[in-house]
Design a protein around this motif. Structure first.
Motif, PDB file in Angstrom:
ATOM      1  N   MET A   1       0.827  -1.213   0.000  1.00  0.00           N
ATOM      2  CA  MET A   1       0.000   0.000   0.000  1.00  0.00           C
ATOM      3  C   MET A   1       0.853   1.253   0.000  1.00  0.00           C
ATOM      4  N   GLY A   2       2.032   1.205   0.607  1.00  0.00           N
ATOM      5  CA  GLY A   2       2.906   2.364   0.641  1.00  0.00           C
ATOM      6  C   GLY A   2       2.638   3.269   1.824  1.00  0.00           C
ATOM      7  N   PHE A   3       3.326   4.387   1.846  1.00  0.00           N
ATOM      8  CA  PHE A   3       3.241   5.318   2.967  1.00  0.00           C
ATOM      9  C   PHE A   3       1.894   6.034   2.979  1.00  0.00           C
ATOM     10  N   THR A   4       1.271   6.124   4.154  1.00  0.00           N
ATOM     11  CA  THR A   4       0.011   6.835   4.325  1.00  0.00           C
ATOM     12  C   THR A   4       0.234   8.034   5.231  1.00  0.00           C
ATOM     13  N   PRO A   5       0.094   9.257   4.724  1.00  0.00           N
ATOM     14  CA  PRO A   5       0.330  10.445   5.558  1.00  0.00           C
ATOM     15  C   PRO A   5      -0.713  10.571   6.666  1.00  0.00           C
ATOM     16  N   HIS A   6      -0.295  11.179   7.783  1.00  0.00           N
ATOM     17  CA  HIS A   6      -1.259  11.474   8.848  1.00  0.00           C
ATOM     18  C   HIS A   6      -1.824  12.881   8.702  1.00  0.00           C
ATOM     19  N   GLY A   7      -1.182  13.725   7.896  1.00  0.00           N
ATOM     20  CA  GLY A   7      -1.770  15.011   7.543  1.00  0.00           C
ATOM     21  C   GLY A   7      -1.652  16.108   8.577  1.00  0.00           C
ATOM     22  N   LYS A   8      -0.714  15.993   9.518  1.00  0.00           N
ATOM     23  CA  LYS A   8      -0.599  16.987  10.586  1.00  0.00           C
ATOM     24  C   LYS A   8       0.598  17.916  10.364  1.00  0.00           C
ATOM     25  N   HIS A   9       0.569  19.051  11.042  1.00  0.00           N
ATOM     26  CA  HIS A   9       1.688  19.983  11.094  1.00  0.00           C
ATOM     27  C   HIS A   9       2.609  19.584  12.249  1.00  0.00           C
TER      28      HIS A   9
ATOM     29  N   ILE B   1       4.590  21.547  14.949  1.00  0.00           N
ATOM     30  CA  ILE B   1       4.724  22.886  15.493  1.00  0.00           C
ATOM     31  C   ILE B   1       5.457  22.812  16.830  1.00  0.00           C
ATOM     32  N   ALA B   2       6.716  23.239  16.816  1.00  0.00           N
ATOM     33  CA  ALA B   2       7.526  23.291  18.032  1.00  0.00           C
ATOM     34  C   ALA B   2       7.474  21.972  18.802  1.00  0.00           C
ATOM     35  N   GLY B   3       7.672  20.882  18.082  1.00  0.00           N
ATOM     36  CA  GLY B   3       7.758  19.572  18.710  1.00  0.00           C
ATOM     37  C   GLY B   3       6.442  18.841  18.857  1.00  0.00           C
ATOM     38  N   GLU B   4       5.337  19.435  18.460  1.00  0.00           N
ATOM     39  CA  GLU B   4       4.013  18.822  18.629  1.00  0.00           C
ATOM     40  C   GLU B   4       3.349  18.633  17.271  1.00  0.00           C
ATOM     41  N   TRP B   5       2.827  17.419  17.027  1.00  0.00           N
ATOM     42  CA  TRP B   5       2.078  17.154  15.805  1.00  0.00           C
ATOM     43  C   TRP B   5       0.643  17.617  16.009  1.00  0.00           C
ATOM     44  N   ILE B   6       0.192  18.547  15.154  1.00  0.00           N
ATOM     45  CA  ILE B   6      -1.099  19.198  15.338  1.00  0.00           C
ATOM     46  C   ILE B   6      -1.941  19.008  14.081  1.00  0.00           C
ATOM     47  N   GLY B   7      -3.168  18.540  14.260  1.00  0.00           N
ATOM     48  CA  GLY B   7      -4.115  18.388  13.160  1.00  0.00           C
ATOM     49  C   GLY B   7      -5.394  19.138  13.447  1.00  0.00           C
ATOM     50  N   GLY B   8      -6.464  18.724  12.781  1.00  0.00           N
ATOM     51  CA  GLY B   8      -7.753  19.342  12.996  1.00  0.00           C
ATOM     52  C   GLY B   8      -7.967  20.566  12.133  1.00  0.00           C
ATOM     53  N   GLY B   9      -9.182  21.093  12.199  1.00  0.00           N
ATOM     54  CA  GLY B   9      -9.516  22.282  11.433  1.00  0.00           C
ATOM     55  C   GLY B   9      -9.758  21.964   9.969  1.00  0.00           C
ATOM     56  N   ALA B  10      -9.686  22.993   9.149  1.00  0.00           N
ATOM     57  CA  ALA B  10      -9.912  22.823   7.713  1.00  0.00           C
ATOM     58  C   ALA B  10      -8.815  21.962   7.103  1.00  0.00           C
ATOM     59  N   THR B  11      -9.149  21.287   6.023  1.00  0.00           N
ATOM     60  CA  THR B  11      -8.187  20.410   5.367  1.00  0.00           C
ATOM     61  C   THR B  11      -8.083  20.734   3.880  1.00  0.00           C
TER      62      THR B  11
END
Length: 504
Positions: A1-9, A11-21
């Motif tokens: 299947m290959g690599f599947t992104p998690h889609g997060k930023h 930011i200063a050591g923290e993976w942050i998602g949510g909001g508009a995509t």
């Protein structure tokens, strides 16, 4: 299947998602969703970078060497994922992604070597002269110091070497500057893997979490807020003239203006001198065809213009180039938008009566096929639009009536990344006449070669007078690029107990 992104930023050591995509637009496979960047995320990243600077800006060179090597190691550990997602997003072949990954890790390790040598610090010392008359001279040291947090904009055409951990990021981190990257929306999954590698290196070497952040996607206000954030002290950019100039102007309009190091575009003219043309027109033509179509022509050093004398040898060169281009299959461009821009650029040439089509093709969808045109020197100099870059495998032959016309024609060019002379020994006098013009117009002058393929070495300059770049005294490739993120500081009469360790 290959690599599947998690889609997060990150930011200063923290993976942050949510909001508009937003979604990427892969050349193959299904799209993925990514959290969209916001002004608030930029602010958090910049504040984290400023907080990190008070620690990272005062790390030892050995500590930064370990960090750069760790990033390179972590990137190599993700080699398969990088190739997988990079090929899917960009349409570039695996060999290109693998080679670019090697260049990316090589840049990081080269800057580590630069740190070990220490010569980039440009240390100077004028010893005190207490008995000098009429006044004594103080003891003065000089050394280069990091400037603070740096913003980097990922490039579309180099998803690795000029993007998240590319040359701008490597140079800034080597200098001691935390980095906030605005990822390019054409390959956010590739950027995510590289950010994971940098994050892992931060953890393994104990670096401050704010030393690196990645903001993905976002509207124009995200890029604007990044270059205008008061904590950002310089910007590195590789991209279009229009987009780069807009950001450059924003940097200049800040209450505290900051340097904008933009590499914006170039047509990279080649001058075919008479003896070389007569001796090896076919060989030069084949080399040019390969250089102009490599990576679908989506290289900033693509040699888009050849200046060729009139006559039988020049005719043979043009015919041989067209023949070589016929063997080039359609290639996938990096984005649908770039493919559309390529078609628009071709239409600009098709609309001009002064331009003669030599070999033309129709490109559809995200595919691009090569095109070749010819124009007289007089018509070329009268139409500025013909001097503008077309990003893709389109090139123009400019015919001069005599070789002596090459010098005045060269003077009409704007700033370039490169300029090339194809010459034999019999062409030396003309080459000598052209060289002062070309070195004033370009950051790199080549003889009997092709400008695609930029060596990452101490002596490389990848920059040039505007519009090739916004700062003619800088380079975005090679070890000298670290100078962009340093400034000189003099230390007068400081006791050894508080002098920076690099001065002792």
């Amino acid at each position: 299947m290959g690599f599947t992104p998690h889609g997060k930023h990150l930011i200063a050591g923290e993976w942050i998602g949510g909001g508009a995509t937003f979604q990427n637009e892969p050349a193959s496979g299904a799209p993925s969703d990514f959290s969209m960047g916001t002004v608030d995320l930029v602010n958090r990243a910049a504040e984290g970078a400023e907080d990190a600077f008070w620690a990272y800006g005062y790390t030892t060179r050995a500590e930064r060497v370990a960090f750069l090597h760790a990033i390179a190691d972590e990137i190599e550990a993700r080699a398969d994922d990088i190739t997988d997602i990079g090929c899917r997003e960009t349409g570039l072949p695996p060999a290109r992604l693998q080679g670019e990954r090697g260049r990316t890790t090589g840049q990081l390790r080269l800057f580590a070597e630069t740190l070990l040598k220490g010569t980039y610090l440009d240390v100077r010392h004028d010893a005190a002269l207490p008995d000098r008359q009429p006044a004594p001279r103080p003891d003065i040291y000089l050394m280069q110091r990091p400037i603070g947090p740096v913003a980097v904009f990922g490039a579309s055409n180099f998803p690795l070497a000029f993007s998240v951990a590319g040359g701008d990021t490597a140079a800034a981190l080597a200098a001691g500057c935390p980095v906030v990257v605005k990822g390019h929306s054409a390959h956010p999954g590739t950027g995510e893997v590289i950010a994971e590698a940098i994050h892992a290196a931060m953890l393994s070497t104990g670096m401050h979490p704010g030393v690196f952040s990645l903001v993905q996607g976002g509207k124009r206000d995200v890029g604007t807020s990044l270059v205008q954030h008061p904590l950002i002290k310089a910007v590195g950019f590789t991209g279009s003239l229009g987009g780069g100039r807009a950001l450059f102007d924003l940097c200049a309009q800040r209450p505290e203006p900051i340097p904008f190091f933009g590499e914006l575009g170039s047509v990279n003219p080649m001058f075919l001198l008479p003896a070389a043309l007569g001796a090896r027109a076919d060989q030069i033509a084949k080399g040019w065809a390969g250089s102009m179509t490599g990576s679908a022509g989506q290289l900033c050093t693509n040699p888009g213009i050849a200046i060729v004398p009139a006559g039988a040898a020049g005719d043979a060169f043009v015919a041989a180039t067209a023949e070589a281009l016929k063997a080039v299959a359609p290639q996938t461009m990096l984005t649908a938008g770039m493919a559309e821009a390529y078609r628009t650029g071709k239409a600009r040439f098709d609309s001009r009566n002064s331009v003669r089509p030599i070999y033309t093709t129709d490109s559809t969808g995200r595919e691009a096929s090569p095109n070749l045109y010819e124009v007289s020197a007089e018509a070329f100099m009268a139409d500025h639009a013909l001097t503008e870059e077309v990003f893709g495998p389109l090139s123009l032959v400019v015919r001069v009536a005599t070789a002596d016309e090459m010098v005045p024609l060269a003077k009409r060019f704007e700033g370039q990344l490169t300029a090339t002379l194809h010459m034999d020994a019999q062409d030396t006098d003309l080459a000598r006449a052209l060289l002062p013009v070309l070195e004033r117009k370009a950051g790199r002058v080549l003889v009997n070669g092709y400008p695609t393929g930029v060596e990452v070495v101490d002596a490389m300059v990848h920059g040039g007078p505007y519009p090739a770049s916004t700062n003619f005294g800088a380079t975005s490739v090679g070890t000298m690029s670290i100078r962009r993120f340093l400034r000189p500081v003099s230390y007068q009469n400081l006791p050894d107990s508080i002098l920076p360790a690099d001065l002792l």
